[in-house]
Each structure stands twice: as C-alpha cells, then as structure tokens.
Design an enzyme around this catalytic site. Sequence first.
Site, PDB file in Angstrom:
ATOM      1  N   GLU A  72      21.704  31.882  41.773  1.00 23.52           N
ATOM      2  CA  GLU A  72      20.836  31.859  40.412  1.00 23.52           C
ATOM      3  C   GLU A  72      21.729  31.713  39.351  1.00 23.52           C
ATOM      4  O   GLU A  72      20.926  31.257  38.141  1.00 23.52           O
ATOM      5  CB  GLU A  72      20.967  33.497  40.669  1.00 23.52           C
ATOM      6  CG  GLU A  72      20.657  34.292  39.336  1.00 23.52           C
ATOM      7  CD  GLU A  72      19.391  34.031  39.192  1.00 23.52           C
ATOM      8  OE1 GLU A  72      18.341  33.773  40.143  1.00 23.52           O
ATOM      9  OE2 GLU A  72      18.583  34.643  37.890  1.00 23.52           O
ATOM     10  N   HIS A  85      36.847  18.829  28.306  1.00 28.06           N
ATOM     11  CA  HIS A  85      37.034  18.322  29.218  1.00 28.06           C
ATOM     12  C   HIS A  85      38.384  19.018  29.917  1.00 28.06           C
ATOM     13  O   HIS A  85      39.188  19.376  29.802  1.00 28.06           O
ATOM     14  CB  HIS A  85      37.650  16.538  29.245  1.00 28.06           C
ATOM     15  CG  HIS A  85      38.736  16.054  29.902  1.00 28.06           C
ATOM     16  ND1 HIS A  85      38.361  15.687  31.685  1.00 28.06           N
ATOM     17  CD2 HIS A  85      40.017  15.568  29.903  1.00 28.06           C
ATOM     18  CE1 HIS A  85      38.833  15.001  32.361  1.00 28.06           C
ATOM     19  NE2 HIS A  85      40.813  15.341  31.558  1.00 28.06           N
ATOM     20  N   HIS A 110      40.686  13.743  39.101  1.00 28.08           N
ATOM     21  CA  HIS A 110      40.466  13.773  38.214  1.00 28.08           C
ATOM     22  C   HIS A 110      40.363  15.486  37.471  1.00 28.08           C
ATOM     23  O   HIS A 110      41.182  16.146  37.209  1.00 28.08           O
ATOM     24  CB  HIS A 110      40.042  12.858  37.346  1.00 28.08           C
ATOM     25  CG  HIS A 110      40.394  12.584  35.817  1.00 28.08           C
ATOM     26  ND1 HIS A 110      40.813  11.397  34.863  1.00 28.08           N
ATOM     27  CD2 HIS A 110      40.640  13.564  34.693  1.00 28.08           C
ATOM     28  CE1 HIS A 110      41.060  11.960  33.487  1.00 28.08           C
ATOM     29  NE2 HIS A 110      41.031  12.613  33.656  1.00 28.08           N
TER      30      HIS A 110
END
Lengths: 250, 250, 250, 250
Positions: free
Chosen positions: D146, D121, D211
């Site tokens: 790509e 995270h 966030h």
Amino acid sequence: MPQYFTDSPQHPASLICELCRLFYDNNWVTGTGGGISIRDVDGPNPDIVYIAPSGIQKERLKPREMFVAELPGKILQTPNEGNDGKPLSADLAKDFKYKPSACTPLFLSCYNMRDAGACIHTHSQNAVMATLIFEDKVEFSMSHIEQIKALPQLAANPKTGKIEKVGSMQFYDTMVLPIIENTPHEEDLTDTLQEAIRDYPNATAVLVRRHGIYVWGENVWKAKVYNEAIDYLLELAIKMHQNGIPLVKK
Amino acid sequence: MPQYFTDSPQHPASLICELCRLFYDNNWVTGTGGGISIRDVDGPNPDIVYIAPSGIQKERLKPREMFVAELPGKILQTPNEGNDGKPLSADLAKDFKYKPSACTPLFLSCYNMRDAGACIHTHSQNAVMATLIFEDKVEFSMSHIEQIKALPQLAANPKTGKIEKVGSMQFYDTMVLPIIENTPHEEDLTDTLQEAIRDYPNATAVLVRRHGIYVWGENVWKAKVYNEAIDYLLELAIKMHQNGIPLVKK
Amino acid sequence: MPQYFTDSPQHPASLICELCRLFYDNNWVTGTGGGISIRDVDGPNPDIVYIAPSGIQKERLKPREMFVAELPGKILQTPNEGNDGKPLSADLAKDFKYKPSACTPLFLSCYNMRDAGACIHTHSQNAVMATLIFEDKVEFSMSHIEQIKALPQLAANPKTGKIEKVGSMQFYDTMVLPIIENTPHEEDLTDTLQEAIRDYPNATAVLVRRHGIYVWGENVWKAKVYNEAIDYLLELAIKMHQNGIPLVKK
Amino acid sequence: MPQYFTDSPQHPASLICELCRLFYDNNWVTGTGGGISIRDVDGPNPDIVYIAPSGIQKERLKPREMFVAELPGKILQTPNEGNDGKPLSADLAKDFKYKPSACTPLFLSCYNMRDAGACIHTHSQNAVMATLIFEDKVEFSMSHIEQIKALPQLAANPKTGKIEKVGSMQFYDTMVLPIIENTPHEEDLTDTLQEAIRDYPNATAVLVRRHGIYVWGENVWKAKVYNEAIDYLLELAIKMHQNGIPLVKK
C-alpha cells in the site's frame, strides 16, 4: 582554590551531562553503564579533564557531580567536596560517597597516549555483538561503506612521533579496530588497552569483548562523531553478517 | 485524616508517573500493561507504598490516581475517594471506579519478603521472548557480560536472616532468574512468585512465562537500574541465541 | 451555522492531532499513511465524527483540517470551507483542496456496524508482515500471551443483537483477526471489511493484506489501547515465528 | 547586497535545520552523514537554493550555516562570509572554514534535470542494506504494498518534455529505483546519478551502493514524504527478504 565549574552549557561538565542523556536514549549507557570524559581543550588549562563518576544513572548526571583531574593523572577535586559531602542526585543513598569511574585509568591512557580531547565509553549492544560474532578474532575489520569516511586518517607526525589526524579515511579503506579481552575489574583493562593503542596507531577506538567500546577524538564533538559513525558501522556489520555478506570487500 | 500526597516531583506518586512515561516509550507498558509501586522509604512512615491502579494507560497516569497501602498489606486510600468518585483521567468512562492493580499482592510479596523499596512490572518483549525461547526451562542463565555488574550481589544477613545487598555481581558471575508459569489471573501468581523469591535468594527479579518480568530494588532508582540492566541483558541474550552464541560461557 | 470546533485539547479534532504525532513516532503513519477518526461521544451530538483528511503529513495535522460528518454518513463540513479555501498546512500546494480520506467509508462502517467511538488505521509494518508471513491464511491467530488480556471480550447483546463489550479477553483465549485482501482503491475495501466485521463478531480489528490494520473501540482511548496491544502482539508474533515458536499454544 | 536569510521557521534554511534534527533521530544522518538542500520555491527568486555544509553534525546545524546558490549552479554566499569567517557551531575548530557539501553537484543535478524543489541525501541503513542484499543488481524493485501509493506517478510532459508528476503510483505498480555504484569521492557520483535520472524517468530517488540514497520532490514536504515512504518500503523489503517473501508479486 580554583573554580573548575561554570554554568555555561558549553562547559565540559555541562556537555558530559547533555551527551549522557543522548547516549542513554541510544541504549548505550543504560543501567549506569558506560562513561564519558571531556578535556577542557579551549580553557585556561587544557590539561584539566572532567570525568563522570562511577555507578550513577548517566541520564540524570548533574555538572557538579564530575571528578576533576589534571593530566597526566592527578585528581584535583571530587564531587564529595564542595557539596558538603552530600550527594547531588536523588537516586543516591544518604551516606553515599562519589567514587571515581573505574574507566578513569583508561580515559587517562587515551589522553596521554593520543592527546585526545574527549573519551567515550559505551556498552553499545552493537559493539558487544561484534565482539561475540567474531569471538575468535582479535580485531574487527570492515571496508567499502561510505560511513567509514567519517573516521580520521591517523599517522605519526615525523617530527614529534605523535599520532595525529592527517585527513579522513577513504571509502575503500579498511577500518580495523582492535578487540581486547574483558577483565573482572575495569581498571585491569588499562595494560591491554594501552597495548592496543600502541599496536593500532590507525585506530580511534578499541572494542572490549563482552563489554563495549572506548572511542576518543581530538575534541568532544569529534569523539561524538567517531562514536556515532563506528556504532553505525557495527550495527550495519551485524546485519551484513546475518545476511551472509562479507564485511571486507575483496 | 493523613495527607498522603504532595506536589513534589520527588514524591513516590510523582515518580511513578515519570517512570511510567519512560517505560511506555520503551514499549514495556503499552496497552495499559505492566505496573509500578514505590515505597516512601525516605518519608515519615517507610511502610507506606504507592501503587499504580489497574487498567489505566500508564503514560497518562496522574499522581492522585495512586492507591496508598501500608505494609504488610492494608489499603489506606484509593483514588475513588478524595476525588468525589470521579475519574481523573480523560480516558476513563464516566462511571469508572479505580481498581487496585492485580499486581498488588505480587508487589507486596517483594516488599515483605525482600524489604524492597520499589517494584517494577513490565511486559517487555525481551522478557517474554526469553521465556519463549527457553520454554522448557524454569530458569534463565547468562554469564560473562559486563552489564551483569550492574546487578546486586545478594546474601542472607547472618544475624537477621534477611536477604541484603552485599556488593555487586561480577563479570564472570552467572545471573540466574527464575521463570514461573503464567496463570489466568495475575493475583494467582502470588504463590509461585513467593516460592521463586524463596528459592532464588540471589535474584532481584522473576520472569513470568508469556507475560513479562517483576523486578525490585532497595529504592526506586536501584529498581530502575536493575530493570534496565536486566532488559539490556535479555535483549542481548536473544540476539546471542539467534546467532548461536551460548549464554553461559564455559 | 453550528460550531464544530473548540480550542480544547480534549476536543476530538485536537486529540486526532495529538495521536497522529504519537503514531508517527511509532512508524505507523509515516509518508502520509494511515488515518484516524474520533466520534464526539461525550459531546452534544454523539453522531458527529471527525476524520483526518487525505494525503496530509499526519504528524503536522492541525485541528481545523478535519472533515466533520454525521452518522450514518453525511459530510457536514470540510476544511476547504471556513478557511477561505486556503490550505492550513505549509506542506500543501497553493491551489490545494482538502479531500476526504479514502478511509472514510471504512471508518463509517466501524461506527455504524459496531457503534465504535473511534477508528484507527495504520500502516504498521508489524501488521503488514503478519499478513505476508501468513499470506495463504485469511485470519491471524494467537493465544496464551498476557497482553491479549488488554483486548475486549465481545458478544451480541441478546436484547438488541448489537455486539458489545462484556469483559476482557483471557490469557488462554485465542485472538483471531480476519485478514482481508487489499484493493487498488482503499474505498473498495468497504465491502470486504463489512463482511469481515460481520463474520468475526469477536474481533475489534481487521488486518488488510500488504497494507495495514483497522482498529476500533468504544472511545478514543480504548481504540488507542487496543491498537497498541494488537501491535505489541503482532510484533511479538513475528519474533516468535522467526524463532519457530507456534503462535497458538495447544 | 541581497539578504538571503530571515528568522522565519518556514524559511528554507530553518527547515533544513528542523528536518536534519528529525533525520538524525531516524539514524539517517548520524556521524555527519547525509545532507539536504531546499529550493526557495515560494520566494522572490525560485532559483535560489540552500545547501547544508559539509562535515557538520546535522542535528546541530544553524540556519546561517547554509550555503546559498542560484540555479543552475552559482554559489552566491557561503557561511564563511557574513560571520567574519568564524564558525557558528561549537563543534568546529577555531580555524575552521565551512566547505560546500560534496553532495552539491548531485543536488544541483536533481534541481536542473527534474525541476525539484528539495533534495534529501541519507545514509539510511535500510538503503545500504537493500543495495547489499541485491549486490548483483542494478535496480531495486518492489510491488503490491500500500505504501507505494505515497510515491508520485511521473511522466514526460508532451509539450515540454519535462518529467512531471501526473498522479500517484498504484498499489499494484512496481516501484523501481536505480542503484548506482559508489565512488571514492562523492562528487564523482554526478555522472552516474545523472545517467540514472535520465534512464529512470519514473523514479524520484536513486540508491547508491554501500552508501545511501538520494530522494527529491516538487517541494520540501513532498521530498520528505517520498523519503519516508521509500525508507518504509526498504525496511519492509529487508524483512520480507529475510522471511523468504518475494518483493515483486507475480
């Protein structure tokens, strides 16, 4: 004569050097800009503070180059003493005398008015740009970004009247930082910085227009974290502004 | 035969290598661009200067690859001698002969005209962009930014006529850097660089259009600090320009 | 059975690892992107080339993970042999078999058609953005920037017909890089890459739309320098474009 | 009492520290932001997961500061035990008690719903900007780059119904990442994250508006590679958007 220095990497003078190298890599204190001061909050006398000297390359500082002061503001020792008056850094002229940082009265204001444990001053371009983009404003506001939660929720202690940390800011809170106008001499910022600290009891930092930012915290690590979080927010704010996204969500 | 090299990390040849690695990480001297020269201001003969060679990867330089010259401009030793004519770097072809940097006459101009202690030349994109954004201008101006205070206030010594540092620039001062036009061959910049140095006695740097910047200072550390401060200001100037903020405050 | 590896840090397999770490820090080969191959130009058999394997984190490569091939295109050894078929990297599943890079036929094309000593393939965002900003163009052109002088001037040897370096590009020269269209499978780029190499005898690199860049040079250090110089130019070009400054000066 | 820690640099707790330092340098977890968890997929009990604690400077984590949990969600050990309740980091107040990361229920959701081997995270500004630029959208889409090929092609196993990796995404595929709305308390994201994981079986990451991002993979190295590739794509997407280039090619 008291010994203010040890060789411990956790000593405030050592930590100032470590953090200045980190800040240099972030482009916050290049060209001798910026400064930092740490209070020996865990030491025998928690009123002792260490302050980086003026005009020195921040990434090459050595612990013994620090000024030592005692709150509320007495200089106890300078790096000109104890080193036979010889500079410790290769980058200084032979007849150099260390001078206290022009930030000194500003750092002392944070210590005395907010009981800070450390103060950081940078020339971060994100801080300077934030004051330029909003050149007609006297405060910077931003809300609804997760990173705001890294900042302290401050409030006056009803018993002592002192401003203290009572928790963390919330996602939906608005971070408001005062912006003060720069002055030709850094020490002349003292009055307006103190005024800003008084007028913005919820702020843990003050922006200085066309100059940079002052950030403080309960100890060195909190000051470091607040400084990082605020710089992250200022960087993001500039990008948002350039993409036409309001900084405060309604 | 005199010994121009020692193994000290403070020796000018060692410092050139150290700083080139730093400059490489800043994207200032990638692709063999840029260069640096340091004068042995604290050594037995302060007219000895060390100059990085031409066309070598700056971040991989070794101290013994430097050219040694004596002011005003005599080459004393080249890295082709003393190493049996063998290149010291792995990146050079077997039959390689070190060539003096094409910057050499430009560095010598800074030494001779300004009594510099070190000269830095980079291909900084901030410098190049500043000359492109103001392609119709022959000078770059910026005022009212705190970082300007890291630059020297220069003035002619009334006795000697020499340009000397008499203090630091002030926050409200306008930093003016001349911009000279690039030429196909770097050495052909010498005349216009010298002209710019004469015409701008307050400047400690010259921008070269579509090319980069030359910065000098009283010693290597001052040159480094001036270069950092100017690059910070140029980076900020480009951001200000893109946000429609004037570089000189009225 | 010949020994293709030594522990020397100058061995091609060691240099691939060293450079991949550097390229990773530049954001050129993150997410297992990109690749590199070095020919043992100074070794006993200059037709031996080392190629990084497919789909491995480039910054964590180990020398013995390289594929070894002999020009014009025979695989001599894979990292699946000699290591008992066990992967050398912690990031690989237990039953992993090393696969040759999909870049292999492209690297071989550079070796065989241009007698290259090393080939670099990156996913540099500057390269990708250059192909997107000029999505309707089949070549990228830029002139009158000093950094162009880091690139080779190429010409056909009148005796052999081979393309060889005859000097350096000049400041006022126009660097022209062909842009080829990407294909679903990297190996399917081979034909158009070869066509581009044939059609652009002055180029030492080929851009691949929405993908990245292939750069080669006479040896590993030249390939590294050309790659750095071209990336510097592409980065600058994007900034120039965003500021409305033409890339080719009239 | 079982021993959950070893001194091996390959131990999940050691790898969390190593990767957090890397993520810090990328500006992904500054200011104590972000978090990471690794499952001991190769250990004696593959249901053991290690989770970085809450509110700690991510670049200064020590292995013994991790929380240990067993899937589906039982806390086995906290860093407050075994260390005599004393914090291991210098940056913590004396009476500090380690708290589990608020990310814990989110990490557990990835482990339990997708059989992940590691979860990352970050507060990446590229992720935040992507959710702000497309503030009226509930998903982020991008195709024909790509780097998309570094991401896994996921599909339900017809026997078990479990989502599994069946290959890699293709160049012409469209990467679609769900965007969920942020909540005041991170743990309150759990329901919408789980909903997004269910609704987007092809995604290996979920964006959180204003966030950051949650990314997971089969093991720690795959999670790292996916996170790098996605951040590369988000960074590129923002540049493309600012240059008026559509993110999905028709």
